[in-house]
Every structure is written in structure tokens, then in C-alpha cells.
Write a protein that holds these residues in place. Sequence first.
Motif, PDB file in Angstrom:
ATOM      1  N   SER A 278      -2.286  -9.090   4.571  1.00  0.00           N
ATOM      2  CA  SER A 278      -1.033  -9.729   4.990  1.00  0.00           C
ATOM      3  C   SER A 278      -0.427  -9.072   6.223  1.00  0.00           C
ATOM      4  CB  SER A 278      -0.014  -9.675   3.844  1.00  0.00           C
ATOM      5  OG  SER A 278       0.450  -8.350   3.645  1.00  0.00           O
ATOM      6  N   SER A 279      -1.118  -8.057   6.774  1.00  0.00           N
ATOM      7  CA  SER A 279      -0.597  -7.326   7.945  1.00  0.00           C
ATOM      8  C   SER A 279       0.804  -6.792   7.657  1.00  0.00           C
ATOM      9  CB  SER A 279      -0.591  -8.226   9.186  1.00  0.00           C
ATOM     10  OG  SER A 279      -1.881  -8.675   9.500  1.00  0.00           O
ATOM     11  N   PHE A 280       0.923  -6.112   6.520  1.00  0.00           N
ATOM     12  CA  PHE A 280       2.235  -5.652   6.067  1.00  0.00           C
ATOM     13  C   PHE A 280       2.919  -4.744   7.090  1.00  0.00           C
ATOM     14  CE2 PHE A 280       4.878  -2.540   3.771  1.00  0.00           C
ATOM     15  CZ  PHE A 280       5.773  -3.399   3.164  1.00  0.00           C
ATOM     16  N   LEU A 281       2.154  -3.879   7.740  1.00  0.00           N
ATOM     17  CA  LEU A 281       2.774  -2.941   8.668  1.00  0.00           C
ATOM     18  C   LEU A 281       3.368  -3.645   9.879  1.00  0.00           C
ATOM     19  CD1 LEU A 281       0.204   0.005   8.622  1.00  0.00           C
ATOM     20  CD2 LEU A 281       2.320  -0.226   7.332  1.00  0.00           C
ATOM     21  N   ASP A 282       2.723  -4.697  10.333  1.00  0.00           N
ATOM     22  CA  ASP A 282       3.192  -5.401  11.522  1.00  0.00           C
ATOM     23  C   ASP A 282       4.051  -6.616  11.204  1.00  0.00           C
ATOM     24  OD1 ASP A 282       1.990  -3.791  13.496  1.00  0.00           O
ATOM     25  OD2 ASP A 282       0.054  -4.747  13.135  1.00  0.00           O
ATOM     26  N   SER A 283       3.781  -7.262  10.071  1.00  0.00           N
ATOM     27  CA  SER A 283       4.472  -8.521   9.772  1.00  0.00           C
ATOM     28  C   SER A 283       4.922  -8.575   8.318  1.00  0.00           C
ATOM     29  CB  SER A 283       3.547  -9.710  10.073  1.00  0.00           C
ATOM     30  OG  SER A 283       3.068  -9.657  11.392  1.00  0.00           O
ATOM     31  N   PRO A 284       5.802  -7.654   7.907  1.00  0.00           N
ATOM     32  CA  PRO A 284       6.284  -7.715   6.524  1.00  0.00           C
ATOM     33  C   PRO A 284       7.149  -8.947   6.300  1.00  0.00           C
ATOM     34  CG  PRO A 284       7.553  -6.119   7.770  1.00  0.00           C
ATOM     35  CD  PRO A 284       6.441  -6.574   8.672  1.00  0.00           C
ATOM     36  N   THR A 285       7.123  -9.449   5.086  1.00  0.00           N
ATOM     37  CA  THR A 285       7.959 -10.587   4.697  1.00  0.00           C
ATOM     38  C   THR A 285       8.751 -10.206   3.455  1.00  0.00           C
ATOM     39  OG1 THR A 285       6.282 -11.545   3.241  1.00  0.00           O
ATOM     40  CG2 THR A 285       6.223 -12.195   5.572  1.00  0.00           C
ATOM     41  N   LEU A 286       9.721 -11.027   3.120  1.00  0.00           N
ATOM     42  CA  LEU A 286      10.507 -10.749   1.915  1.00  0.00           C
ATOM     43  C   LEU A 286       9.610 -10.698   0.688  1.00  0.00           C
ATOM     44  CD1 LEU A 286      13.232 -10.351   0.534  1.00  0.00           C
ATOM     45  CD2 LEU A 286      13.480 -12.843   0.442  1.00  0.00           C
ATOM     46  N   SER A 287       8.635 -11.603   0.598  1.00  0.00           N
ATOM     47  CA  SER A 287       7.741 -11.627  -0.568  1.00  0.00           C
ATOM     48  C   SER A 287       6.874 -10.378  -0.633  1.00  0.00           C
ATOM     49  CB  SER A 287       6.854 -12.879  -0.521  1.00  0.00           C
ATOM     50  OG  SER A 287       7.615 -14.046  -0.698  1.00  0.00           O
ATOM     51  N   SER A 288       6.338  -9.940   0.499  1.00  0.00           N
ATOM     52  CA  SER A 288       5.479  -8.755   0.480  1.00  0.00           C
ATOM     53  C   SER A 288       6.288  -7.494   0.167  1.00  0.00           C
ATOM     54  CB  SER A 288       4.739  -8.602   1.806  1.00  0.00           C
ATOM     55  OG  SER A 288       5.624  -8.428   2.891  1.00  0.00           O
ATOM     56  N   ILE A 289       7.547  -7.441   0.588  1.00  0.00           N
ATOM     57  CA  ILE A 289       8.390  -6.284   0.258  1.00  0.00           C
ATOM     58  C   ILE A 289       8.802  -6.331  -1.208  1.00  0.00           C
ATOM     59  CG2 ILE A 289      10.560  -5.110   0.783  1.00  0.00           C
ATOM     60  CD1 ILE A 289      10.265  -6.029   3.647  1.00  0.00           C
ATOM     61  N   GLN A 290       9.032  -7.522  -1.745  1.00  0.00           N
ATOM     62  CA  GLN A 290       9.255  -7.634  -3.191  1.00  0.00           C
ATOM     63  C   GLN A 290       8.048  -7.085  -3.949  1.00  0.00           C
ATOM     64  OE1 GLN A 290       9.957 -11.895  -3.187  1.00  0.00           O
ATOM     65  NE2 GLN A 290      12.074 -11.623  -3.882  1.00  0.00           N
ATOM     66  N   ALA A 291       6.857  -7.447  -3.492  1.00  0.00           N
ATOM     67  CA  ALA A 291       5.636  -6.966  -4.141  1.00  0.00           C
ATOM     68  C   ALA A 291       5.539  -5.453  -4.074  1.00  0.00           C
ATOM     69  CB  ALA A 291       4.412  -7.611  -3.473  1.00  0.00           C
ATOM     70  N   MET A 292       5.835  -4.866  -2.921  1.00  0.00           N
ATOM     71  CA  MET A 292       5.781  -3.414  -2.776  1.00  0.00           C
ATOM     72  C   MET A 292       6.818  -2.729  -3.667  1.00  0.00           C
ATOM     73  SD  MET A 292       3.459  -2.035  -0.782  1.00  0.00           S
ATOM     74  CE  MET A 292       4.138  -0.565  -0.017  1.00  0.00           C
ATOM     75  N   THR A 293       7.996  -3.322  -3.795  1.00  0.00           N
ATOM     76  CA  THR A 293       9.042  -2.745  -4.640  1.00  0.00           C
ATOM     77  C   THR A 293       8.577  -2.661  -6.089  1.00  0.00           C
ATOM     78  OG1 THR A 293      10.745  -3.675  -3.179  1.00  0.00           O
ATOM     79  CG2 THR A 293      11.441  -2.977  -5.367  1.00  0.00           C
ATOM     80  N   ILE A 294       7.995  -3.738  -6.602  1.00  0.00           N
ATOM     81  CA  ILE A 294       7.485  -3.744  -7.978  1.00  0.00           C
ATOM     82  C   ILE A 294       6.325  -2.768  -8.122  1.00  0.00           C
ATOM     83  CG2 ILE A 294       6.372  -5.187  -9.732  1.00  0.00           C
ATOM     84  CD1 ILE A 294       7.889  -7.592  -8.462  1.00  0.00           C
ATOM     85  N   TYR A 295       5.401  -2.820  -7.198  1.00  0.00           N
ATOM     86  CA  TYR A 295       4.196  -1.991  -7.262  1.00  0.00           C
ATOM     87  C   TYR A 295       4.535  -0.505  -7.242  1.00  0.00           C
ATOM     88  CZ  TYR A 295      -0.049   0.290  -5.487  1.00  0.00           C
ATOM     89  OH  TYR A 295      -1.116   1.134  -5.294  1.00  0.00           O
TER      90      TYR A 295
END
Length: 657
Positions: A278-295
Amino acid sequence: MESIRRYNVERSCLRCHERKVKCDKNSPCNRCVNLGETCQYPGPRKGKRRAPKTSVTDVVSRLEQLERSIATLAGSSSTSQTRSQQQLPLPRAAPLSVPTSASIHDHIHTPNNRSPGESNRSHGVLVRDGAYIDEPFLSRVLEKEQELQSAIGTPSTETSDPRKPPPLKVDGIITNPLLTQMDFKSLYPGRYQATLLWQTFLARVEPVIKVLHIPTTQPRIFAAISRPDSARPEVHCLLFSILFSATTALLSDDPTNEQIRMDLRRYQQGMELSIYNSSFLDSPTLSSIQAMTIYLTCLRYSNSGRAGFTLRGLAIRAAQSIGLHRDGENFKLSPLECELRRRVWWSLFCTDARMAEDHGILAAEHEYNGDTKFPSNIDDQNISETSTEPVQSKQYWTEMSFNLIITEVHKMWVPMTRSVNTSSDKDQPSQILKEMKERLHTRFIQYAHTDIPIQRHGAILVQVLTSKAEVHIYQKALQKQGTDCSAIDPNAATELLSLALKALDLGLELYTDELLRGFRWLTSTYSQLHLLTYILWYLCVYPNSSYSEHAWHSVNRHFDLVDNDPSWPDPGPKWPMLKQLRAKALRVRHSQIISGSGSGSAESLADGDYAGQVEMNDSARDELLDMYNWDLNWLEFPDWNFLAQSSIMGQYGTGQS
């Protein structure tokens, strides 16, 4: 008309620039002539304005102003004294430069430049594996005790408890060697298993990590389960974080089940690959940050090392990069998106200090300068994608109440701590604590039904957090008496011990309460290291106290759970140091019994588990008698890293819970 070449033209004409075609830069250019259009060029570039020259007088004036600010923040009573200590002579031939924040930080923390109130404060310590610790009490202990320093460090496979499984390695988010080696689809569970894990997530994870809106999330999750190829990368992230968290909860029920552990590793790999794709480092989204918070919250159960703490910092930076630290109303976002952004931001920010506590690091609350509002006290059904008006908080227990308890307590730390550190009115901190208790009771606890697990969890958690706050207030008052044990009022130290034992026992209740068994995966990661440190300190200084039996019972009960309960996660790198500190406290008590001055018997030392250690030869007895004179004057009292804030932090309006 013959075109004239303009050799001073550096840019294309306006028409060619708009069309993004090559311009021959004649006047007029050939393309404009062919099209019959007016050829115009942009005007000359404005020269860059030079900054006004800075004179020596200006620089000296700025330095003086900076020094006055530093003196005020550091609590110095004399600006002139601070100025004489801090001002450095400027070399005549050297160019003047404005000090950087790093140089200012180094300058403030030079030992010769400490203000009187900071003379006993530690600068932190680097332990044997290179880890840095700046938690005031712990770093002070480690500076003085090489034995304890040698015990602390990031756990490794070779040194960890052989009775516990090795920690999950975190190696696939930033760079992923599995990207070309593994079939991504093979990491997916079957649809039925995924459905069961989703239900587990709803029952055991989502109530305590409330960052999703279930009515809008559930369709996306089941679509990804049914049609993985059509799901977006950030939805894959969210799905695998849910699978990972639900499996973590199941693992806490059956920690020796190898199949569950293999599934956990598989879903972790799926999460890492999804985040990477998902290219989290360059293009984070609200959904990917929600996922990181849970993880990351669930990862603490399987890995207590620095990787999770570091990744949480990465997640906070990603959240800031998409503006989660700014309230969504500033951007005219929908009410639902505003609420979700608030949930994610405060969940990340409020748990940062607890993870920092595992590693003896003071969380940097002063870095927060946002304006994100607290989430509303609502159920998911109270808001939808079609909502156009901001929702109002409800006056009853909702699905957000548990998480808001943590956020509300977090809000109160700074004013309470500032009053402890700076107020001359000794009753002011107690008044703030009283107001905090009343606010929590009025907004949440009075509506809680303690027969309902999540509401019971919230009610006990309020008691734990307010008890820790009370310990902090008394601890700061005791600390003002000085660091010399002979100057400390034993009655005050004993009263503080009673409060610390109450908080420790409440923390244990969260784990041992049968009704809260579904949340043990989380409650077992709640750190009580500060409380244990103070209690063990007290047992070393006052081994014959009337509270000794209660203190040893609570301490050994906690140690027994951590060391012998297979469902208890690795307690982190500070645990070996606490074991060493308990051994010292135990030897002090042994020496009291051997010398005939103790009130207890050998069999009552530590609930019977350590009675055999009393039998020893003469040299060991002499060593223990020497231990009774162990110099504890250098010990400062515990300064809980998420409670102890300087007045500098107060101006930002945030704290730690």
C-alpha cells in the motif's frame, strides 16, 4: 513578419506552456504564428529579496532573549546567574550563527548549567545493548547500580525465558524480503474461518480499540474476504490487522497451541505485505493507519521489544502527514470522517506513553501541537455516511465510553502535574484529582453496569488510573523532602506504599477477574513497573514495616503471574532489572531475620517460595548484613514517565494516561 530570436528568453511562451509543448522561444514563436494567436511571454522574474543584514547587536539581543526564556522554562530563580553560566564567548573571527534547537537542548543539559531545582536530575543512561533510558527514577538507579544495568536490555532469543516462545520478529513493513517469495493469496484464511475471526474481533478487540465504524467497515471486510483480488491495498491492511488481533486474543486463551501461533505469524506476514504494497510510508490513508493502530496494540502481546515502540512513532508521523492532528472540521469533512480521524489520532497518541514506559523512555508530549477534538461519546448507530450535522455526545454508556475514559484521563495529566511541580498550594493537585474523579463518574461510571464485561473493565480501569494519579501526587510531595532517606517521613512513605499497593492490586484484578478473561490479551500488557519499583524500594528501606507482608504478597503474586503464567506475555526489557531489585530487597529482609531484628520468620519471607535461601554460610551471612547498610540515599522516588511532566509540557495542553 520575420521572427526575431530573443536570446534572453529562458521560458516558453504562455500558450506553449499551457499546452505543454516545446517552444522555439522566438518572438513570436512559430507555433503561435501558425495558430494565429498572440504570443506572449511571462514577465521578468522578480529578484529574490535579500534578508536584512544581522548586526552583532541584534544577535546578542536575541541570545539574551533566548537565555531569559530558557531560564524561565528551566525554573531558574535568577536570570543573571543563568546568563553568566550559559553565555559562551563568541570567537572574533568566527561567523555568527543562530543556535539550533539541538544545540540549545545540549546547552541546557550541560551539568554545569543545571538550575538548582534540576541538580539531582539524571540525563539518562545507555545500557549494555545501546538502548537509551531517560525515565528519571530508573535511569538514576541504573547509573548507580551496575548490577541492575547489566540485567536490562532488549530480550533476545538466547536470553529470553525458555518457557516462553520467542517474540514475533517485525521485519516486513519497511523492507519486505517475502514480497517475491510468497503467494499473497496463500495467507488468506478460508471464508468460514475469517468470519469466525471477525466475530472474535468484534467481541474481544473492537470494544477496547475503538477506531472503526462497524456499519461501514463490515461490508468492506466481507467483500475483501469473498473477492481478495478486487480489494484495495488499504482494505487488505485492515483485514489482516483484524485477523491478527483476533488470533492474538485466541492465543491468550491457549498460548501453547502451535496452530494458533502459526496462524498468527501468517496473518502478521499478510499485514506486513499489505502495508508494504500500500506504499504506507509514502501514501498513508486513514484505513491503513487504522490498521496500524490495531496491529501495533496487539503486537505488544507477542513482541515487547523496541520494534513496536519504533513503529508506533512511524504510525504517528504517518497520521500527522495526512493531518490527523488537525480536526476534520477545519477541512469541512463529513461528520463520520471527522469522528473516525479523532478516534484514530487519540488512540495512537494516548497509547504512545504506555509503550514508551516499557523501555524507560519519556514520551515527547510537547511535540503535539494539534487541535483535534476528542471523539464523541456515541454508538456507531448514532452516525452514518449520510450524516450532515455533527453528532452530540450521549449521556449514557456507549461503545466509545471505554476509550474516552483513557482520553479524558490523558487530558487531566498535564494540569495536575503542572500543579504538583509548580503550585505552592499543596491542596491544588488533590483538588484537580478530585475533579477528575467526579468528571469520570459523572460522564461514564455512573452509567456503567458492572455485570457487562467492557463496562466492568472501564469501571476498574478508572480506579487504576486515578490510584496511579494519587500515588503520583503523594510521591512528588515526598520527593520534596529530599533524597536522603533519613530526611523522609516514614509515615508519609508508608502512606504512599499503601496507595501503590492499592493501584498494583487493582491492576492485578483486571487480569484475574473471570468476567474480563476475554480482554486478558490486553490487560496482561498493562505495565505496573513504576509501582513495583517504588514498592521494592520501600521494602529495601523499611524491611520491618507493618505493610511488609502485604507488599511481599502483592509483589510475589505479580512476579508469579509474569514468570509462570504461560498466557502472560514477555514483560519487556526492564523486567530483568526488577528481578534484580527484588533480589536485593529479599536479601535485605533475610539479613534482618538473620541478625535477629526482623519480625517475620524465614518461612514467611516470600510466600514460602524463597525460604530455602535463608540457609547460608558465614560469608554469605556477612554479605547480607552488609547489604542492610545498602546506601539508598541516591535513590530518587519514582517519577512515572506518563505522569511527571515539566512546566514546559503544560503549554501544549496534552498529557499522558
